[in-house]
Design a protein around this motif. Structure first.
Motif, PDB file in Angstrom:
ATOM      1  N   GLN A 190      -0.262  -8.910  -2.647  1.00 55.19           N
ATOM      2  CA  GLN A 190      -1.540  -8.511  -2.062  1.00 55.19           C
ATOM      3  C   GLN A 190      -1.582  -7.006  -1.838  1.00 55.19           C
ATOM      4  OE1 GLN A 190      -2.382  -9.703   2.006  1.00 55.19           O
ATOM      5  NE2 GLN A 190      -4.498 -10.219   1.424  1.00 55.19           N
ATOM      6  N   HIS A 191      -0.478  -6.453  -1.347  1.00 59.32           N
ATOM      7  CA  HIS A 191      -0.416  -5.010  -1.113  1.00 59.32           C
ATOM      8  C   HIS A 191      -0.553  -4.248  -2.432  1.00 59.32           C
ATOM      9  CE1 HIS A 191       0.812  -1.185   0.627  1.00 59.32           C
ATOM     10  NE2 HIS A 191       1.718  -1.075  -0.334  1.00 59.32           N
ATOM     11  N   SER A 192       0.096  -4.777  -3.491  1.00 57.21           N
ATOM     12  CA  SER A 192      -0.004  -4.117  -4.798  1.00 57.21           C
ATOM     13  C   SER A 192      -1.428  -4.145  -5.316  1.00 57.21           C
ATOM     14  CB  SER A 192       0.930  -4.796  -5.799  1.00 57.21           C
ATOM     15  OG  SER A 192       2.274  -4.677  -5.390  1.00 57.21           O
ATOM     16  N   SER A 193      -2.101  -5.265  -5.116  1.00 56.47           N
ATOM     17  CA  SER A 193      -3.495  -5.363  -5.533  1.00 56.47           C
ATOM     18  C   SER A 193      -4.353  -4.360  -4.780  1.00 56.47           C
ATOM     19  CB  SER A 193      -4.020  -6.786  -5.292  1.00 56.47           C
ATOM     20  OG  SER A 193      -3.313  -7.717  -6.072  1.00 56.47           O
ATOM     21  N   ASP A 194      -4.089  -4.237  -3.473  1.00 59.24           N
ATOM     22  CA  ASP A 194      -4.823  -3.248  -2.680  1.00 59.24           C
ATOM     23  C   ASP A 194      -4.576  -1.839  -3.210  1.00 59.24           C
ATOM     24  OD1 ASP A 194      -5.831  -5.212  -1.060  1.00 59.24           O
ATOM     25  OD2 ASP A 194      -4.301  -4.979   0.503  1.00 59.24           O
ATOM     26  N   LYS A 195      -3.343  -1.572  -3.588  1.00 59.92           N
ATOM     27  CA  LYS A 195      -2.987  -0.236  -4.082  1.00 59.92           C
ATOM     28  C   LYS A 195      -3.702   0.059  -5.404  1.00 59.92           C
ATOM     29  CE  LYS A 195      -0.683   3.605  -3.943  1.00 59.92           C
ATOM     30  NZ  LYS A 195      -1.034   4.618  -2.925  1.00 59.92           N
ATOM     31  N   ILE A 196      -3.717  -0.933  -6.304  1.00 57.49           N
ATOM     32  CA  ILE A 196      -4.388  -0.734  -7.594  1.00 57.49           C
ATOM     33  C   ILE A 196      -5.877  -0.489  -7.385  1.00 57.49           C
ATOM     34  CG2 ILE A 196      -5.029  -1.840  -9.774  1.00 57.49           C
ATOM     35  CD1 ILE A 196      -2.313  -3.261  -9.681  1.00 57.49           C
ATOM     36  N   LEU A 197      -6.491  -1.276  -6.521  1.00 64.60           N
ATOM     37  CA  LEU A 197      -7.909  -1.073  -6.231  1.00 64.60           C
ATOM     38  C   LEU A 197      -8.160   0.295  -5.636  1.00 64.60           C
ATOM     39  CD1 LEU A 197      -8.961  -4.572  -4.834  1.00 64.60           C
ATOM     40  CD2 LEU A 197      -9.856  -3.446  -6.872  1.00 64.60           C
ATOM     41  N   SER A 198      -7.230   0.749  -4.797  1.00 67.92           N
ATOM     42  CA  SER A 198      -7.375   2.080  -4.199  1.00 67.92           C
ATOM     43  C   SER A 198      -7.291   3.173  -5.256  1.00 67.92           C
ATOM     44  CB  SER A 198      -6.284   2.284  -3.141  1.00 67.92           C
ATOM     45  OG  SER A 198      -6.350   3.581  -2.590  1.00 67.92           O
ATOM     46  N   LEU A 199      -6.356   3.006  -6.214  1.00 66.38           N
ATOM     47  CA  LEU A 199      -6.228   3.985  -7.297  1.00 66.38           C
ATOM     48  C   LEU A 199      -7.484   4.022  -8.160  1.00 66.38           C
ATOM     49  CD1 LEU A 199      -2.526   3.318  -8.360  1.00 66.38           C
ATOM     50  CD2 LEU A 199      -3.400   5.338  -7.175  1.00 66.38           C
ATOM     51  N   ILE A 200      -8.024   2.840  -8.448  1.00 68.94           N
ATOM     52  CA  ILE A 200      -9.249   2.775  -9.239  1.00 68.94           C
ATOM     53  C   ILE A 200     -10.400   3.444  -8.486  1.00 68.94           C
ATOM     54  CG2 ILE A 200     -10.994   1.198 -10.164  1.00 68.94           C
ATOM     55  CD1 ILE A 200      -8.720  -0.713 -10.854  1.00 68.94           C
ATOM     56  N   GLU A 229       1.415   4.564   8.135  1.00 70.13           N
ATOM     57  CA  GLU A 229       1.079   3.691   7.008  1.00 70.13           C
ATOM     58  C   GLU A 229       1.348   4.390   5.678  1.00 70.13           C
ATOM     59  OE1 GLU A 229      -2.950   2.677   7.754  1.00 70.13           O
ATOM     60  OE2 GLU A 229      -2.495   1.259   9.355  1.00 70.13           O
ATOM     61  N   CYS A 230       1.059   5.669   5.613  1.00 71.81           N
ATOM     62  CA  CYS A 230       1.333   6.433   4.386  1.00 71.81           C
ATOM     63  C   CYS A 230       2.841   6.537   4.148  1.00 71.81           C
ATOM     64  CB  CYS A 230       0.722   7.821   4.493  1.00 71.81           C
ATOM     65  SG  CYS A 230      -1.088   7.846   4.461  1.00 71.81           S
ATOM     66  N   LEU A 231       3.588   6.760   5.229  1.00 77.77           N
ATOM     67  CA  LEU A 231       5.038   6.841   5.093  1.00 77.77           C
ATOM     68  C   LEU A 231       5.620   5.498   4.653  1.00 77.77           C
ATOM     69  CD1 LEU A 231       6.100   9.018   8.162  1.00 77.77           C
ATOM     70  CD2 LEU A 231       5.873   9.710   5.776  1.00 77.77           C
ATOM     71  N   ASP A 232       5.088   4.399   5.186  1.00 78.38           N
ATOM     72  CA  ASP A 232       5.574   3.076   4.787  1.00 78.38           C
ATOM     73  C   ASP A 232       5.376   2.847   3.290  1.00 78.38           C
ATOM     74  OD1 ASP A 232       6.270   2.568   7.395  1.00 78.38           O
ATOM     75  OD2 ASP A 232       4.462   1.413   7.857  1.00 78.38           O
ATOM     76  N   THR A 233       4.288   3.386   2.765  1.00 79.76           N
ATOM     77  CA  THR A 233       3.991   3.202   1.346  1.00 79.76           C
ATOM     78  C   THR A 233       5.007   3.903   0.458  1.00 79.76           C
ATOM     79  OG1 THR A 233       1.634   3.022   1.830  1.00 79.76           O
ATOM     80  CG2 THR A 233       2.237   3.549  -0.447  1.00 79.76           C
ATOM     81  N   ILE A 234       5.427   5.105   0.845  1.00 80.52           N
ATOM     82  CA  ILE A 234       6.336   5.881   0.000  1.00 80.52           C
ATOM     83  C   ILE A 234       7.796   5.743   0.410  1.00 80.52           C
ATOM     84  CG2 ILE A 234       4.549   7.589  -0.511  1.00 80.52           C
ATOM     85  CD1 ILE A 234       5.971   9.480   1.442  1.00 80.52           C
ATOM     86  N   PHE A 243      16.164  10.373   0.322  1.00 79.07           N
ATOM     87  CA  PHE A 243      15.446  11.162   1.319  1.00 79.07           C
ATOM     88  C   PHE A 243      15.252  10.349   2.595  1.00 79.07           C
ATOM     89  CE2 PHE A 243      13.968  13.074  -2.683  1.00 79.07           C
ATOM     90  CZ  PHE A 243      14.273  14.400  -2.437  1.00 79.07           C
ATOM     91  N   THR A 244      15.260  11.064   3.715  1.00 73.18           N
ATOM     92  CA  THR A 244      14.911  10.456   4.989  1.00 73.18           C
ATOM     93  C   THR A 244      13.657  11.129   5.514  1.00 73.18           C
ATOM     94  OG1 THR A 244      17.234  10.032   5.490  1.00 73.18           O
ATOM     95  CG2 THR A 244      15.688   9.940   7.336  1.00 73.18           C
ATOM     96  N   ILE A 245      12.626  10.330   5.834  1.00 71.15           N
ATOM     97  CA  ILE A 245      11.347  10.881   6.280  1.00 71.15           C
ATOM     98  C   ILE A 245      11.063  10.388   7.692  1.00 71.15           C
ATOM     99  CG2 ILE A 245       8.882  11.081   5.789  1.00 71.15           C
ATOM    100  CD1 ILE A 245       9.486  10.411   2.900  1.00 71.15           C
ATOM    101  N   HIS A 246      10.686  11.329   8.568  1.00 72.95           N
ATOM    102  CA  HIS A 246      10.369  10.980   9.953  1.00 72.95           C
ATOM    103  C   HIS A 246       8.900  11.282  10.231  1.00 72.95           C
ATOM    104  CE1 HIS A 246      14.628  10.438  10.923  1.00 72.95           C
ATOM    105  NE2 HIS A 246      14.858  11.578  10.272  1.00 72.95           N
TER     106      HIS A 246
END
Length: 266
Positions: A190-200, A229-234, A243-246
């Motif tokens: 479901q998350h991947s589908s959301d991502k593809i729709l977002s890219l489109i 949420e953006c950090l969770d995605t990447i 890499f460690t992201i805070h």
């Protein structure tokens, strides 16, 4: 295609000699005995080069050149001034009037032929560039149309997939026999589908921005939440590359009014 030359000169002998000489070189030649007549021929015939005498009654070559440059259909035609004036001021005046170059009378036939060849060749190259530019614009329009078509064709099945996954998840979460790992896989899908729709949607938004038609949906959002949420995605990509992201945005940071999707994209 035969290159066309217009000669404007009030002296019939010079006009005739130039016409004969240039026709022998393979050019299509038109002639005019005054600036007024020359302007009309230039508007109708669209020559590739104009040879323009400076010293003419009623309207001299300087004024004729200015009017050529002011005309929509004649402003880009190269103009070579034929002048008996040798002083620098006259030459500067001719260039200021819009002439591309000048040749002094009495002119050398070989020099005149060479100048004409050079100007005609330059005009032909410029015409080819303009033609190629127009073709490129047409291709860009076709590309944009194709992009819009592809995007809209992709959105329909992806929306269907997204809806199906949502229905299955609701069913499985309430009474389905599958275990937690299956639910996790469905959530990933479901998350991947959301991502593809977002890219489109991003592709569509680029076109909308170019057309200045991108709607802005403003609302109150939490910067800290959107950042997380953006950090969770990447994060998987970051971990894969060491890499460690805070997230340094405190949860107490004030909400802001903005378009969440555009802000998330940034």
């Amino acid at each position: 295609m035969t290159d066309k030359i217009l000669i404007i000169d009030d002296e019939p002998d010079i006009l005739e000699s130039l016409e004969v000489m240039l026709e022998k070189q393979g050019y299509e030649v038109s002639t005019a005995l005054s600036g007024f007549e020359g302007l009309e021929i230039a508007k109708e015939g669209s020559p590739d080069l104009i040879l323009l005498d400076v010293m003419m009654p009623e309207m001299d070559g300087f004024e004729t050149c200015k009017k050529l440059r002011a005309g929509f259909r004649t402003k880009a035609i190269p103009v070579l001034l034929l002048t008996a004036l040798h002083d620098a001021d006259s030459k500067v005046k001719g260039l200021d009037a819009g002439a591309d170059d000048f040749i002094t009378k009495p002119f050398n036939d070989a020099e005149l032929k060479a100048r004409v060849r050079a100007f005609v060749r330059t005009k032909r190259m410029r015409d080819e560039l303009e033609e190629n530019y127009m073709k490129l614009k047409e291709l860009e329009q076709m590309r944009d149309l194709l992009t819009h078509t592809m995007v809209h064709d992709l959105k329909t099945p992806l929306t269907s997939i997204k809806g199906t996954i949502s229905v299955l998840m609701d069913q499985l979460e309430s009474k389905g026999p599958l275990g937690p790992e299956h639910i996790k896989l469905l959530r990933t899908a479901q998350h991947s589908s959301d991502k593809i729709l977002s890219l489109i949607q991003d592709i569509l938004d680029v076109s909308r921005m170019e057309e200045k038609k991108l709607p802005v949906q403003k609302k109150s959002i939490s910067i800290s939440q959107v950042a997380q949420e953006c950090l969770d995605t990447i994060m998987p990509l970051a971990l894969q590359n060491g890499f460690t992201i805070h997230n340094a945005v405190p949860s107490s940071f004030p909400h802001i009014i903005t378009d969440e999707e555009i802000f998330r994209r940034v």
